[in-house]
Design an enzyme around this catalytic site. Structure first.
Site, PDB file in Angstrom:
ATOM      1  N   HIS A 268       0.880  -1.178   0.000  1.00  0.00           N
ATOM      2  CA  HIS A 268       0.000   0.000   0.000  1.00  0.00           C
ATOM      3  C   HIS A 268       0.918   1.229   0.000  1.00  0.00           C
ATOM      4  O   HIS A 268       1.704   1.416  -0.925  1.00  0.00           O
ATOM      5  CB  HIS A 268      -0.916  -0.104   1.226  1.00  0.00           C
ATOM      6  CG  HIS A 268      -2.077   0.827   1.265  1.00  0.00           C
ATOM      7  ND1 HIS A 268      -2.413   1.661   0.233  1.00  0.00           N
ATOM      8  CD2 HIS A 268      -3.005   1.062   2.241  1.00  0.00           C
ATOM      9  CE1 HIS A 268      -3.479   2.362   0.572  1.00  0.00           C
ATOM     10  NE2 HIS A 268      -3.861   2.020   1.795  1.00  0.00           N
ATOM     11  N   HIS A 307      -2.026  -1.777 -10.049  1.00  0.00           N
ATOM     12  CA  HIS A 307      -2.989  -1.203  -9.116  1.00  0.00           C
ATOM     13  C   HIS A 307      -4.249  -2.043  -9.143  1.00  0.00           C
ATOM     14  O   HIS A 307      -4.645  -2.543 -10.194  1.00  0.00           O
ATOM     15  CB  HIS A 307      -3.333   0.238  -9.526  1.00  0.00           C
ATOM     16  CG  HIS A 307      -3.912   1.026  -8.403  1.00  0.00           C
ATOM     17  ND1 HIS A 307      -5.237   0.967  -8.076  1.00  0.00           N
ATOM     18  CD2 HIS A 307      -3.332   1.854  -7.515  1.00  0.00           C
ATOM     19  CE1 HIS A 307      -5.453   1.749  -7.042  1.00  0.00           C
ATOM     20  NE2 HIS A 307      -4.319   2.296  -6.673  1.00  0.00           N
ATOM     21  N   ASP A 363       3.102   5.706  -6.655  1.00  0.00           N
ATOM     22  CA  ASP A 363       4.343   5.572  -5.902  1.00  0.00           C
ATOM     23  C   ASP A 363       5.588   5.515  -6.769  1.00  0.00           C
ATOM     24  O   ASP A 363       6.698   5.550  -6.245  1.00  0.00           O
ATOM     25  CB  ASP A 363       4.290   4.298  -5.039  1.00  0.00           C
ATOM     26  CG  ASP A 363       3.304   4.444  -3.904  1.00  0.00           C
ATOM     27  OD1 ASP A 363       3.291   5.520  -3.298  1.00  0.00           O
ATOM     28  OD2 ASP A 363       2.546   3.504  -3.650  1.00  0.00           O
TER      29      ASP A 363
HETATM   30  N1  CMC Z   1       5.072  -6.428 -10.940  1.00  0.00           N
HETATM   31  C1  CMC Z   1       4.964  -7.599 -11.602  1.00  0.00           C
HETATM   32  N2  CMC Z   1       3.819  -8.291 -11.726  1.00  0.00           N
HETATM   33  C2  CMC Z   1       2.737  -7.753 -11.142  1.00  0.00           C
HETATM   34  C3  CMC Z   1       2.756  -6.539 -10.442  1.00  0.00           C
HETATM   35  C4  CMC Z   1       3.985  -5.876 -10.361  1.00  0.00           C
HETATM   36  N3  CMC Z   1       4.078  -4.718  -9.713  1.00  0.00           N
HETATM   37  N4  CMC Z   1       1.517  -6.260  -9.979  1.00  0.00           N
HETATM   38  C5  CMC Z   1       0.748  -7.270 -10.365  1.00  0.00           C
HETATM   39  N5  CMC Z   1       1.481  -8.177 -11.077  1.00  0.00           N
HETATM   40  C6  CMC Z   1       0.974  -9.392 -11.727  1.00  0.00           C
HETATM   41  C7  CMC Z   1       0.602 -10.454 -10.698  1.00  0.00           C
HETATM   42  O1  CMC Z   1       1.707 -11.314 -10.427  1.00  0.00           O
HETATM   43  C8  CMC Z   1      -0.504 -11.172 -11.414  1.00  0.00           C
HETATM   44  O2  CMC Z   1       0.044 -11.993 -12.398  1.00  0.00           O
HETATM   45  P1  CMC Z   1      -0.635 -13.416 -12.759  1.00  0.00           P
HETATM   46  O3  CMC Z   1      -1.978 -13.064 -13.314  1.00  0.00           O
HETATM   47  O4  CMC Z   1       0.300 -14.052 -13.732  1.00  0.00           O
HETATM   48  O5  CMC Z   1      -0.724 -14.143 -11.447  1.00  0.00           O
HETATM   49  C9  CMC Z   1      -1.248 -10.052 -12.154  1.00  0.00           C
HETATM   50  O6  CMC Z   1      -0.251  -9.047 -12.379  1.00  0.00           O
HETATM   51  C10 CMC Z   1      -2.421  -9.461 -11.388  1.00  0.00           C
HETATM   52  O7  CMC Z   1      -1.924  -9.013 -10.131  1.00  0.00           O
HETATM   53  P2  CMC Z   1      -2.728  -9.071  -8.776  1.00  0.00           P
HETATM   54  O8  CMC Z   1      -1.764  -9.354  -7.663  1.00  0.00           O
HETATM   55  O9  CMC Z   1      -3.936  -9.947  -8.921  1.00  0.00           O
HETATM   56  O10 CMC Z   1      -3.244  -7.584  -8.682  1.00  0.00           O
HETATM   57  P3  CMC Z   1      -3.854  -6.935  -7.401  1.00  0.00           P
HETATM   58  O11 CMC Z   1      -4.935  -6.054  -7.869  1.00  0.00           O
HETATM   59  O12 CMC Z   1      -4.227  -7.942  -6.369  1.00  0.00           O
HETATM   60  O13 CMC Z   1      -2.620  -6.131  -6.798  1.00  0.00           O
HETATM   61  C11 CMC Z   1      -1.123  -4.418  -6.283  1.00  0.00           C
HETATM   62  C12 CMC Z   1      -2.466  -4.761  -6.916  1.00  0.00           C
HETATM   63  C13 CMC Z   1      -0.962  -2.899  -6.220  1.00  0.00           C
HETATM   64  C14 CMC Z   1      -1.078  -4.959  -4.820  1.00  0.00           C
HETATM   65  C15 CMC Z   1       0.001  -5.058  -7.120  1.00  0.00           C
HETATM   66  O14 CMC Z   1      -0.056  -4.583  -8.456  1.00  0.00           O
HETATM   67  C16 CMC Z   1       1.387  -4.818  -6.521  1.00  0.00           C
HETATM   68  O15 CMC Z   1       1.777  -5.545  -5.598  1.00  0.00           O
HETATM   69  N6  CMC Z   1       2.135  -3.796  -7.040  1.00  0.00           N
HETATM   70  C17 CMC Z   1       3.441  -3.474  -6.478  1.00  0.00           C
HETATM   71  C18 CMC Z   1       3.261  -2.714  -5.189  1.00  0.00           C
HETATM   72  C19 CMC Z   1       2.817  -1.292  -5.433  1.00  0.00           C
HETATM   73  O16 CMC Z   1       3.352  -0.577  -6.259  1.00  0.00           O
HETATM   74  N7  CMC Z   1       1.822  -0.876  -4.627  1.00  0.00           N
HETATM   75  C20 CMC Z   1       1.321   0.508  -4.672  1.00  0.00           C
HETATM   76  C21 CMC Z   1      -0.108   0.544  -5.061  1.00  0.00           C
HETATM   77  S1  CMC Z   1      -0.680   2.208  -5.410  1.00  0.00           S
HETATM   78  C22 CMC Z   1      -0.606   3.041  -3.910  1.00  0.00           C
HETATM   79  C23 CMC Z   1      -1.435   2.473  -2.826  1.00  0.00           C
HETATM   80  O17 CMC Z   1      -2.437   1.800  -3.020  1.00  0.00           O
HETATM   81  O18 CMC Z   1      -1.078   2.747  -1.689  1.00  0.00           O
END
Ligand code: CMC
Length: 434
Positions: A268, A307, A363
């Site tokens: 987050h 995101h 971020d």
């Molecule tokens: N790098 C590489 N692969 C990714 C990333 C990433 N940053 N984010 C998602 N994926 C992949 C994930 O592995 C999955 O792949 P597959 O379908 O093959 O399993 C696919 O994309 C869908 O991801 P998800 O985990 O289902 O997506 P989510 O909506 O649950 O997660 C997230 C969203 C923000 C937690 C995630 O994208 C992430 O961990 N990003 C990196 C951390 C980050 O930058 N967070 C800041 C978010 S914005 C500010 C805030 O909210 O505070």
């Protein structure tokens, strides 16, 4: 037949149900009508991580994740970032309308009156270890305000609520700045109420022995814009915590501390700290392709990308990239910018990221900008928490005034043991080996 209904046939009983749609959603409680018999509890929904569940109705923030749109109270965030100050936007989020000149003056005066911390709260902060993480200090000190203002627990009284809102918005920059000074071993600097919100924050961070802190207006404006962009983001993880804790009618100080605790997580608000660590690890621009290949093979994530809601370029990331450029004109370019730009360029063309709709989020560039301004990565989430306090409070207030809301209490699907008899201690090993 009303077209705004779903017709569901329960194959277990062959009974048919017309369930009304409310603003495109199904009211989960309507599913409870679907039963196999009088003893049956009825159908529930199962939605871990709330991927497809609206937990509230809200008039505060609108996001269209596919189109990359973010609006506060109907106003595009780009227009607010260009034309408003942070406290003007704070007023908008909390009151629903932009303030008139008189309202704005009173609002700023009201918040400015509450920038000081009680001396005992300052002493409380002094007790942390010299190297304590600023977010841990921030969370604990915000919670500790609850002991200074016990009347805050009367959350159903709008006047009491209003005072705590002013106090929290006024005091979070002071707490944040004190955590920064604490890590450096510098004396805390008292607020200067002649300055604007961002300027005073800079004064409390960076003033040394000079009688009056001279603010760089470019940096102050960049900080104010960053505050605007981080002010609210509808039902994200920390806001959901604020509403959940607030729904038990806990006071706003402990509820805000709980929301800030959620924000501190690396998935987050902690992500911008992780972005800097990632850029450090990559070290040079030529190592970017190998890093991306590593991420694609399942080793870690590209921090600052992806995101839950945006499946397009995060509109905040675009403005932050612009603001970072302005900051670099003053501070000199952060050498990490080159690596970040290369990461973005390659990722936006790479099928892995394109297919999953992974774009830079808020971020990705904020950390590089904060670092150029002299902040260590540990401070980044605290910088996020200052403006988000406004969003949390707006959502908390809306929740308390919503007649449909009650204490948040999800259901579960129980997957544990059926009832079984207690086994005395002396017979337990025997039970396992028997
Ligand atoms: N790098 C590489 N692969 C990714 C990333 C990433 N940053 N984010 C998602 N994926 C992949 C994930 O592995 C999955 O792949 P597959 O379908 O093959 O399993 C696919 O994309 C869908 O991801 P998800 O985990 O289902 O997506 P989510 O909506 O649950 O997660 C997230 C969203 C923000 C937690 C995630 O994208 C992430 O961990 N990003 C990196 C951390 C980050 O930058 N967070 C800041 C978010 S914005 C500010 C805030 O909210 O505070």
């Amino acid at each position: 037949m009303d077209k705004e209904t779903l017709n569901i046939v329960d194959r277990r009983t062959d009974a048919a149900y017309d369930l009304p749609l409310y603003k495109g959603t199904l009211r989960a409680m309507d599913l409870r009508r679907i039963k196999t018999g009088p003893e049956d509890f009825g159908v529930m929904t199962y939605d871990p991580a709330f991927l497809n569940t609206a937990s509230c109705q809200s008039a505060i923030t609108f996001i269209d994740g596919d189109k990359g749109i973010l609006r506060y109270r109907g106003y595009p965030v780009e227009q607010l970032a260009e034309n408003c100050t942070f406290l003007e936007v704070a007023y908008l989020l909390l009151h629903g309308e932009l303030p008139t000149a008189v309202e704005l003056r009173q609002w700023i005066a009201g918040i400015t009156r509450h920038t000081m911390l009680h001396e005992t709260t300052k002493k409380f902060l002094e007790g942390f270890r010299y190297d304590a993480h600023p977010m841990g200090m921030f969370i604990s000190t915000v919670a500790a305000l609850s002991t200074v203002y016990p009347e805050a627990r009367h959350v159903l009284d709008p006047e009491v609520r209003r005072l705590q809102i002013l106090r929290l918005i006024g005091k979070v920059p002071t707490i944040a700045a004190y955590t920064y000074r604490h890590n450096l071993g510098f004396p805390y600097v008292y607020p200067d109420n002649d300055l604007s919100y961002a300027e005073n924050f800079m004064n409390m961070l960076w003033r040394m022995v000079e009688p009056k802190y001279q603010v760089n207006p470019v940096l102050a404006r960049a900080l104010d814009i960053l505050f605007i962009l981080h002010a609210d983001h509808e039902q994200n993880c920390s806001t959901n915590v604020m509403r959940a804790v607030g729904s038990a009618q806990a006071d706003p100080f402990v509820a805000t501390a709980a929301a800030a605790a959620a924000l501190s997580g690396p998935l987050h608000g902690g992500a911008n700290e992780e972005v800097l660590r990632m850029l450090d690890e990559i070290e040079t621009k030529d190592r970017v392709p190998a890093f991306i290949d590593n991420v694609k093979s399942g080793n870690g994530k590209l921090m600052g990308f992806g995101h839950r809601v945006y499946k397009n370029y995060d509109p905040r990331a675009r403005i932050i990239k612009w603001a970072a450029g302005k900051v670099f004109e003053v501070t000199g370019k952060n050498p990490k910018l080159e690596i970040a730009l290369e990461l973005e360029r390659i990722a936006l063309e790479d099928e892995y990221f394109v297919k999953r709709k992974l774009y830079p989020n808020v971020d990705f560039y904020s950390g590089i900008m904060y670092q150029a301004m002299g902040f260590r990565p540990e401070m980044f989430t605290v910088l996020f928490a200052i403006p988000r306090t406004v969003g949390w409070l707006a959502q908390w207030q809306e929740m308390l005034e919503d007649p449909e809301q009650k204490i948040a209490r999800p259901r579960q699907i129980y997957t544990g043991h059926e009832a079984r008899d207690f086994v005395p201690l002396e017979r337990r090993g025997a039970t396992v080996t028997a």
